[in-house]
Scaffold this active site. Structure first.
Site, mmCIF file in Angstrom:
data_model
loop_
_atom_site.group_PDB
_atom_site.id
_atom_site.type_symbol
_atom_site.label_atom_id
_atom_site.label_comp_id
_atom_site.label_asym_id
_atom_site.label_seq_id
_atom_site.Cartn_x
_atom_site.Cartn_y
_atom_site.Cartn_z
ATOM 1 N N HIS A 84 0.787 -1.235 0.000
ATOM 2 C CA HIS A 84 0.000 0.000 0.000
ATOM 3 C C HIS A 84 0.811 1.272 0.000
ATOM 4 O O HIS A 84 0.246 2.357 -0.091
ATOM 5 C CB HIS A 84 -0.913 0.045 1.228
ATOM 6 N N LYS A 137 -9.203 13.949 3.696
ATOM 7 C CA LYS A 137 -8.323 12.788 3.791
ATOM 8 C C LYS A 137 -7.498 12.945 5.056
ATOM 9 O O LYS A 137 -7.537 13.998 5.697
ATOM 10 C CB LYS A 137 -7.412 12.676 2.569
ATOM 11 N N ARG A 138 -6.742 11.896 5.444
ATOM 12 C CA ARG A 138 -5.857 12.046 6.587
ATOM 13 C C ARG A 138 -4.918 13.238 6.376
ATOM 14 O O ARG A 138 -4.528 13.539 5.236
ATOM 15 C CB ARG A 138 -5.032 10.763 6.792
ATOM 16 N N LYS A 148 0.483 14.470 1.647
ATOM 17 C CA LYS A 148 -0.782 14.800 0.974
ATOM 18 C C LYS A 148 -0.922 16.306 0.728
ATOM 19 O O LYS A 148 -1.796 16.752 0.009
ATOM 20 C CB LYS A 148 -1.961 14.275 1.793
ATOM 21 N N THR A 155 -8.318 6.687 -2.919
ATOM 22 C CA THR A 155 -9.665 6.275 -3.302
ATOM 23 C C THR A 155 -10.625 7.446 -3.127
ATOM 24 O O THR A 155 -11.674 7.481 -3.767
ATOM 25 C CB THR A 155 -10.168 5.081 -2.464
ATOM 26 N N LYS A 215 -14.032 8.654 -5.286
ATOM 27 C CA LYS A 215 -15.359 8.977 -4.736
ATOM 28 C C LYS A 215 -15.809 10.351 -5.228
ATOM 29 O O LYS A 215 -16.965 10.544 -5.606
ATOM 30 C CB LYS A 215 -15.306 9.012 -3.204
#
Ligand SMILES: *Cc1c(COP(=O)(O)O)cnc(C)c1O
Length: 837
Positions: free
Chosen positions: A372, A564-565, A570, A672, A676
Site C-alpha cells: 500500500h 483525507k488524513r 498529501k 480512493t 469517490k
C-alpha cells in the site's frame, strides 16, 4: 428544475409502499422494541428506534447469510480470506436497507409513525475500525466480493476503541476515545463459543513422535483466547451475505485458574484485563509504523486466530492438505498480517507433520500480498530480539525461509554478490537486526500487487526492484476501486435518481453503464438537472455545517474540497498556501473575476504527528482571520470540518465541485477519495500521482486539472543534493509574501513564532515534499480552475463526463481482477444479471 417528476426523482421520493407493508414493518418495529429492547413506545428514544429498525433489517439478511454459508460448504467452493488489521466499514443501516430493498418502506413507515428518519440514522455509531484508505479499501472489497457472490471472509480485530474522535479546541486537534460498542452492535453476532487459543512467548523444544520423526514444538509462555464476532456484509440486492470475522481478546481460563488457586484473586483479575487489553485499541497511525510491541502482538493475535479458523474449516471437509491452495486464497492487506506466512508453516510442519518443501509450496500457493505504500517510514520491520522473545518459533521459521530463499538466489546467480544478498535478505543487518516484513510477505506469496498502475511500476523499479528481478512475474497491478452502492447510490441519492431516470439502474452493479450518460453531457436540460442536483447537495452540506459548526456558507460558491488524513505528503499545506494567496490577492484588489470559493478541509492527524497537528492549527488560524474579514469573506471562506470519517465523507463528497488530490508525485499509492469525488461529479485538481493518472486517462486530459512535477522530476529533486527551496522563496514575490505572513505571525498575532517550524521546514529544511517547487504551477492551475468554473455549461459538461467515465473504478472491477488473476475463483455475480440465485 424541469418538472415535478424530476423534483421527486431528485429527492428520491418513490411512491408510498402498500399500506399492508407499512403496517407490517410497524408491527415488526414494535415487536423488537418490546421483545429485543425491553421498551414500550412511550418514552422510547431515537436510539431505541434505530436499534429496532436495525434489528428488523437484520432479520431480512439472516436467511441469505446462512444460505451463503451453506452454498459454499455444499459446493466445496474455494473461499477467499481477506486478512486486514483494519476494516473502515462506517455505518451499515442505509447500506443494508438498500441491499434488502427496504429503504423506501422504512422511510415511509417512520414518517407514518411521526418519527424523524434522519435523526434516527444519525444514532448509529460509526464502525471506524480503520485509519483511512487502507481500511476503507478492505470494506469496499468485502462489499464487492459479496456482490460478486464470492464466498469471502474478512478477518481482523474487534477493537473496543476504533479510530479516535477528533475535537477541535482552540483551533487544535484533541483526541477522544470512542466507545462505539457502548450500545452493542446490531450488525455483529458475538460468538462466545468460537474461541481460538493464541500463544505468546514460551520456548521451542525438539520432539520425536511414535514413528521416530523429529520436529520442533512451541510450548510454554502465555495463552490468550480470541473470541469471534461476525459482522454481516450484504452485497447488492442481498444476493449474498458474507461475514467479517473480528477477534476480541479474552483471558484464557487455564491462566486464570492458576492464579485464583494461589489465592491471589485481585492480581488474577488485573492480569486478566491485561490480556484482554490486546484488542482494546486501534493504532491511530496512518502510513507510519510506530514499532510498538503491543502492535506486533495484535498482528500475531489476529493472524493466529484467523489461520486456526481457516484450517479448521478446511479440515472439516478435507482429509489432508493437498488441495489447500485450490480451496483457500488468503490475501494479506499490507504487511500487518505477514506473520501468516510463518504461522501457516508452523501449523503444517509442527502440528500436521508435513515436510518443509510441501508446506512451503502450499503456503506460496495460498498467499498473496497487497502493498500500500512506498513511504520508507511505513515499511514495517521488527527487531529480531522482540520477535525472538514473543514468537520464538516464528523467528526460527523466518530464518529458515530466508536461508532457503537466499540459497536459491545464490544457486541461480552466476556469481555471488554479497551486497545483493544483503539487500534481498529478510533480515536487515544494518544496525539492530530487524525482520523486514515486506520481504517475508513478498517471498511467501505467489502474487504481490500494487494498488494503481503508477504505484506498481514504482514498486518494480524501486523498493522491490531486487525481489522483482528474482520473481519477474510476481508483481501485478490491481488498481483500487470503490463500491458504487455506498459512494453513489446511498451517499448521493439525488444524483442516483437522476441517473437512473435516464439510463435505468443497472449501473449500480455495472458501473460502466454510466457511459450511457455520455450523450447527455451536451444536453442543456440534463445539464440543468445535473446542476440542480449538485446545488441540492451543496445546500444540504451547508445545513449540515451550520448545524455542526454554526457557520453559514453560500452554496453559490465553488466548493473546493480536500478530505483525507492530514499528512505532509498529501500536502494540505499547499492548499493553505493557495488560500492565503487568494486572500492576499483579494485584499490587494488583484483577484480579477476569480469566482467566490469555499475551501473545505477535513481529516485527522496521528496523535503523535507534530507537523500534521500544527497544520490543522494553521488551517484554523487562517480560517479565523479570513472568514472574519468583511473585505473578502463574500469571496473566500475556509472551513475545517472536524472528525472526518466515513459518515462525514458521505455528507461532504456529493457537494464538492473541486477535488484536491495534490500529493507529491510518487507518494500516494492510489488514493480512493479521488475516485469517490470524481464519481460524484467533482472535477479533480491533482498531481500525476497514484490513481489520478488513471482517472485522467479515463475522463480525458481535457476534463481534469493536472499540475506539478511528474514522478521522475520529483524523485530527482528529492534525491538530489542540489534542490534549493530557498530559490523559490526568494524568486516568487507572491510565495514570499504568503510564507512571510505565516512565519511572522500574520495569523497568530499572540504568538508570532507559532508557525516558524512550518515555514522553516519549507525554506530551510529541504522541503521534502516539494511544496515550493510545485507552488507556482499549482497556483496557475487553480487560476485555470477558477476561469473554467465561470463557464457554467462547460464546467457542467466536464463534470458529467467525469461521472460517465468512472466505471473502471468500481471495486467490482477490482475484485473481478483479483478473482481472475490472483485468487482463481469464479465471480457468479459479475457478468450476468441472472446471477441472483
Ligand atoms: C475514502 C476514505 C479515505 C481515503 O481517502 P484518500 O483521499 O484516498 O486518502 C480516508 N478516510 C475515509 C473516511 C474515507 O472514506
Amino acid at each position: 428544475m424541469a418538472d415535478d417528476s424530476l423534483r421527486t426523482a431528485l429527492h428520491d421520493e418513490s411512491p408510498a409502499p402498500p399500506r399492508a407493508d407499512i403496517d407490517d414493518l410497524k408491527r415488526r418495529l414494535h415487536d423488537h422494541l418490546r421483545h429485543s429492547l425491553g421498551k414500550g413506545p412511550v418514552g422510547s428514544t431515537n436510539l431505541d428506534w434505530y436499534l429496532a429498525l436495525a434489528l428488523a433489517t437484520r432479520d431480512l439478511m439472516v436467511e441469505t447469510w446462512m444460505d451463503s454459508t451453506r452454498r459454499a460448504y455444499s459446493n466445496d467452493a474455494k473461499r477467499v480470506y481477506y486478512l486486514s488489521m483494519e476494516f473502515l466499514v462506517g455505518r451499515s443501516l442505509d447500506a443494508n436497507l438498500l441491499a434488502t430493498g427496504s429503504l423506501d418502506l422504512a422511510r415511509h413507515t417512520l414518517a407514518d409513525m411521526d418519527l424523524d428518519f434522519e435523526a434516527i440514522r444519525e444514532c448509529e455509531p460509526e464502525a471506524a475500525l480503520g485509519n483511512g484508505g487502507l481500511g476503507r479499501l478492505a470494506a469496499c472489497l468485502m462489499e464487492s466480493m459479496t456482490t460478486l457472490s464470492i464466498p469471502a471472509f474478512g478477518y481482523g480485530i474487534y477493537y473496543d476503541y476504533g479510530m479516535f474522535s477528533q475535537y477541535i479546541e482552540d483551533g487544535q486537534q484533541v483526541e477522544m476515545p470512542e466507545r462505539w460498542l457502548r450500545y452493542g452492535n446490531v450488525w455483529a453476532f458475538d460468538r462466545p463459543d468460537v474461541i481460538m487459543p493464541v500463544r505468546f512467548h514460551g520456548h521451542v523444544e525438539d520432539t520425536r513422535d511414535q514413528h521416530g520423526h523429529v520436529g520442533r514444538r512451541w510450548a510454554g509462555g502465555e495463552e490468550v483466547l480470541a473470541e469471534a464476532h461476525d459482522l454481516m456484509v450484504a452485497g447488492h440486492e442481498c444476493w449474498t451475505v458474507n461475514s467479517i470475522r473480528l477477534w476480541s481478546a479474552q483471558a484464557s481460563r487455564e491462566f486464570d485458574l492458576r492464579h485464583f488457586n494461589q489465592g491471589d484473586y485481585i492480581n488474577a483479575v488485573a492480569e486478566q484485563s491485561f490480556s484482554e487489553s490486546l484488542s482494546h485499541v486501534l493504532y491511530p497511525d496512518d502510513s507510519t509504523s510506530m514499532g510498538k510491541a503491543l502492535r506486533l502482538k495484535q498482528e500475531y493475535f489476529f493472524v493466529a486466530a484467523s489461520l486456526r479458523d481457516i484450517v479448521r474449516r478446511f479440515l472439516s471437509t478435507h482429509d489432508d492438505f493437498t488441495t489447500f491452495p485450490r480451496k483457500v486464497a488468503i490475501q494479506l492487506n499490507d504487511t500487518h498480517p505477514a506473520l501468516a506466512v510463518p504461522e501457516l508453516m508452523r501449523i503444517l510442519v509442527d502440528e500436521h507433520r508435513l515436510g518443509w518443501d510441501e508446506a512451503w509450496a502450499i503456503c506460496n500457493g495460498t498467499f498473496a500480498y497487497t502493498n500500500h505504500t512506498l513511504l520508507p517510514e511505513a515499511l514495517e520491520t521488527w527487531p529480531v530480539g522482540l520477535m525472538e522473545n514473543m514468537l520464538p518459533r516464528h523467528l526460527e521459521i523466518i530464518y529458515r525461509i530466508n536461508h532457503q530463499f537466499l540459497e536459491g538466489v545464490r544457486a541461480r546467480a552466476k556469481e555471488v554478490d554479497d551486497d545483493r544478498v544483503r539487500r534481498l535478505s529478510m533480515i536487515d543487518e544494518g544496525g539492530e537486526r530487524r525482520v523486514r516484513m515486506s520481504h517475508l510477505a513478498f517471498v511467501g506469496s505467489h502474487r504481490v500487487n500494487g494498488v494503481a498502475a503508477l504505484h506498481t511500476d514504482l514498486m518494480r523499479a524501486g523498493i522491490f526492484a531486487e525481489l522483482h528481478r528474482e520473481f519477474p512475474d510476481r508483481i501485478v497491478n490491481k488498481t483500487n476501486g470503490i463500491t458504487p452502492r455506498r459512494w453513489l447510490r446511498s451517499a448521493n441519492r439525488p444524483l442516483s435518481a437522476l441517473i437512473t431516470r435516464h439510463i435505468g439502474d443497472r449501473w449500480v452493479a455495472h458501473l460502466d453503464d454510466l457511459r450511457g450518460l455520455l450523450p447527455l453531457a451536451e444536453d442543456a436540460t440534463f445539464q440543468e438537472d445535473f446542476r440542480a442536483v449538485k446545488r441540492l447537495n451543496k445546500e444540504a452540506l451547508c445545513r449540515y455545517i451550520d448545524a455542526r459548526l454554526g457557520m453559514e456558507l453560500d452554496p453559490e460558491t465553488l466548493f473546493d474540497v480536500q478530505v483525507k488524513r492530514i499528512h505532509e505528503y498529501k500536502r494540505q499545506l499547499l492548499n493553505v498556501l493557495h488560500v492565503i494567496t487568494l486572500y492576499l490577492r483579494l485584499k490587494e484588489g488583484r483577484a480579477g473575476d476569480a469566482p467566490p470559493r469555499t475551501v473545505i478541509i477535513a481529516g485527522k492527524a496521528a496523535p503523535a504527528y507534530y507537523m500534521a497537528k500544527l497544520i490543522i492549527r494553521l488551517i484554523h488560524d487562517v480560517a479565523r482571520v479570513i472568514n472574519a474579514d468583511p473585505a473578502t469573506n463574500d469571496r473566500l471562506r475556509l472551513v475545517f470540518i472536524p472528525d472526518y470519517n466515513v459518515s462525514v465523507a458521505e455528507h461532504i463528497i456529493p457537494a464538492a465541485d473541486l477535488s484536491e488530490q495534490i500529493s507529491t508525485a510518487g507518494t500516494e499509492a492510489s488514493g480512493t477519495g479521488n475516485m469517490k469525488l470524481a464519481l460524484n461529479g467533482a472535477l479533480t485538481i491533482g498531481t500525476r500521482d497514484g490513481a489520478n493518472v488513471e482517472i485522467g486517462e479515463e475522463v480525458g486530459e481535457e476534463n481534469i486539472f493536472f499540475f506539478g512535477l511528474p514522478v521522475e522530476k520529483a524523485e530527482h529533486l528529492r534525491n538530489n543534493g542540489s534542490h534549493d527551496p530557498w530559490q523559490y522563496y526568494t524568486g516568487d514575490p507572491e510565495l514570499h509574501a504568503v510564507l512571510d505572513m505565516i512565519g511572522q505571525g500574520g495569523f497568530s498575532h499572540a504568538e508570532p513564532d507559532r508557525y516558524r517550524p512550518i515555514v522553516d521546514s519549507l525554506t530551510r529544511h529541504g522541503d521534502h515534499y516539494l511544496l515550493l517547487a510545485d507552488y507556482a504551477d499549482y497556483i496557475a492551475c487553480q487560476d485555470r480552475v477558477g476561469r473554467a468554473y465561470l463557464d457554467t455549461d462547460a464546467w457542467t459538461r466536464m463534470a458529467i463526463l467525469n461521472v460517465a467515465r468512472m466505471g473502471k473504478f468500481s471495486s467490482d472491477v477490482t475484485v473481478a481482477d483479483y478473482a481472475a488473476d490472483i485468487w482463481g475463483v469464479p465471480t457468479p455475480g459479475w457478468t450476468a444479471d441472472a446471477a441472483s440465485p
